[in-house]
Motif scaffolding. Structure first.
Motif, PDB file in Angstrom:
ATOM      1  N   ILE A 180      40.799  22.999  25.937  1.00 33.64           N
ATOM      2  CA  ILE A 180      42.243  22.369  27.130  1.00 33.64           C
ATOM      3  C   ILE A 180      42.295  23.110  27.621  1.00 33.64           C
ATOM      4  O   ILE A 180      41.715  23.081  28.926  1.00 33.64           O
ATOM      5  N   TRP A 181      42.241  25.035  27.979  1.00 35.28           N
ATOM      6  CA  TRP A 181      42.146  25.764  28.778  1.00 35.28           C
ATOM      7  C   TRP A 181      40.324  25.867  28.759  1.00 35.28           C
ATOM      8  O   TRP A 181      40.342  26.137  30.503  1.00 35.28           O
ATOM      9  N   LEU A 182      39.585  25.354  28.533  1.00 34.29           N
ATOM     10  CA  LEU A 182      38.841  25.331  28.820  1.00 34.29           C
ATOM     11  C   LEU A 182      38.240  24.724  29.578  1.00 34.29           C
ATOM     12  O   LEU A 182      37.713  24.464  30.346  1.00 34.29           O
ATOM     13  N   TYR A 183      38.408  23.862  29.886  1.00 36.04           N
ATOM     14  CA  TYR A 183      37.804  22.555  29.996  1.00 36.04           C
ATOM     15  C   TYR A 183      38.888  21.904  31.317  1.00 36.04           C
ATOM     16  O   TYR A 183      38.607  21.973  32.468  1.00 36.04           O
ATOM     17  N   THR A 210      36.327  29.992  32.711  1.00 34.03           N
ATOM     18  CA  THR A 210      35.947  29.833  32.064  1.00 34.03           C
ATOM     19  C   THR A 210      34.727  30.572  31.592  1.00 34.03           C
ATOM     20  O   THR A 210      34.472  30.512  30.289  1.00 34.03           O
ATOM     21  N   VAL A 211      33.623  31.791  31.645  1.00 33.32           N
ATOM     22  CA  VAL A 211      33.132  32.358  31.381  1.00 33.32           C
ATOM     23  C   VAL A 211      33.872  33.611  30.698  1.00 33.32           C
ATOM     24  O   VAL A 211      33.364  33.688  29.203  1.00 33.32           O
ATOM     25  N   LEU A 212      34.941  33.867  30.973  1.00 36.11           N
ATOM     26  CA  LEU A 212      35.635  35.034  30.097  1.00 36.11           C
ATOM     27  C   LEU A 212      36.162  34.415  28.351  1.00 36.11           C
ATOM     28  O   LEU A 212      35.835  35.150  27.615  1.00 36.11           O
ATOM     29  N   LEU A 213      36.556  32.871  28.982  1.00 34.46           N
ATOM     30  CA  LEU A 213      36.821  32.286  27.846  1.00 34.46           C
ATOM     31  C   LEU A 213      35.438  32.082  26.440  1.00 34.46           C
ATOM     32  O   LEU A 213      36.188  32.062  25.637  1.00 34.46           O
ATOM     33  N   TRP A 240      42.007  14.089  36.881  1.00 34.10           N
ATOM     34  CA  TRP A 240      43.392  13.193  36.535  1.00 34.10           C
ATOM     35  C   TRP A 240      44.078  13.678  35.009  1.00 34.10           C
ATOM     36  O   TRP A 240      45.324  14.526  34.837  1.00 34.10           O
ATOM     37  N   PRO A 241      42.802  14.266  33.988  1.00 37.02           N
ATOM     38  CA  PRO A 241      42.698  15.181  33.327  1.00 37.02           C
ATOM     39  C   PRO A 241      42.964  16.369  33.247  1.00 37.02           C
ATOM     40  O   PRO A 241      42.946  16.963  33.249  1.00 37.02           O
ATOM     41  N   HIS A 242      42.132  16.651  34.357  1.00 38.70           N
ATOM     42  CA  HIS A 242      42.584  18.675  35.403  1.00 38.70           C
ATOM     43  C   HIS A 242      44.103  18.648  35.369  1.00 38.70           C
ATOM     44  O   HIS A 242      44.981  19.405  34.838  1.00 38.70           O
TER      45      HIS A 242
END
Length: 191
Positions: A170-173, A54-57, A132-134
């Motif tokens: 999406i990747w961040l979420y 998350t931090v790297l993104l 579920w969204p995850h």
């Protein structure tokens, strides 16, 4: 490598990973009778990997906004490697751990009694609304990550940008919600 090959490769990897995860979660791939001693540490490792990603993104986004393509690319390579390590660790955990982990399950039997369900209450609903969204987005983002990563490495900037518009949020979420999911389910681990 042709675009056709890359798309087929990405599709194959995505289908394989999703199939393995589904089979493991349905306990259709037999694991060991006794999990190795390191198994309980894998969920925490996964949360650390997700948090780091998350931090790297976010750092990667900042660097590209600053025009620092080299550092942006390096950060994305590290993030990709850590996400790959996460995936291996996640699959390994679900292969080794055969116990069902259920939010609100205080006694560790993999089921919720009426008392446990009432006790978990609205926090269980919040957990499921995040979970579920995850899960769905984690499956959906894999081909986007693979394709955008390939496009970026090939310096196909416009194709990379088009993919990243979808892949990045999406990747961040998925990485951030993975940490939240871990923190919420952690009290119900019984190992």
């Amino acid at each position: 490598m042709s675009d056709k090959f890359i798309i087929r490769f990405v599709a194959g990897v995505t289908i394989f990973v999703i199939a393995v995860v589904v089979l493991l979660n349905r306990h259709l791939i037999p694991g060991p009778a006794v999990a190795p001693a390191f198994t309980p540490y894998l969920p925490m490792l996964n949360a650390v990997l997700n948090g780091t990603c998350t931090v790297l993104l976010l750092l990667s986004l900042y660097q590209i906004k600053q025009g620092n393509i080299t550092l942006h690319k390096r950060l994305n390579i590290v993030t990709f490697c850590l996400s790959s390590l996460f995936l291996v660790s996640y699959i390994l955990f679900h292969y080794l751990m055969r116990n069902e982990i259920v939010y609100g399950d205080l006694n560790g039997d993999g089921k919720l009694s009426d008392v446990e369900r009432a006790s978990a209450g609205s926090l269980r609903t919040i957990y499921l609304v995040i979970l579920w969204p995850h899960i769905i987005l984690a499956a959906a983002v894999l081909p986007l990550i693979l394709l955008s990563f390939h496009r970026g490495l090939q310096m196909q900037v416009e194709k990379h940008r088009k993919l990243v518009r979808w892949a990045f949020p999406i990747w961040l979420y998925v990485t951030a919600s993975g940490v939240v999911v871990y923190l919420m389910i952690r009290p119900f681990y019984h190992f």
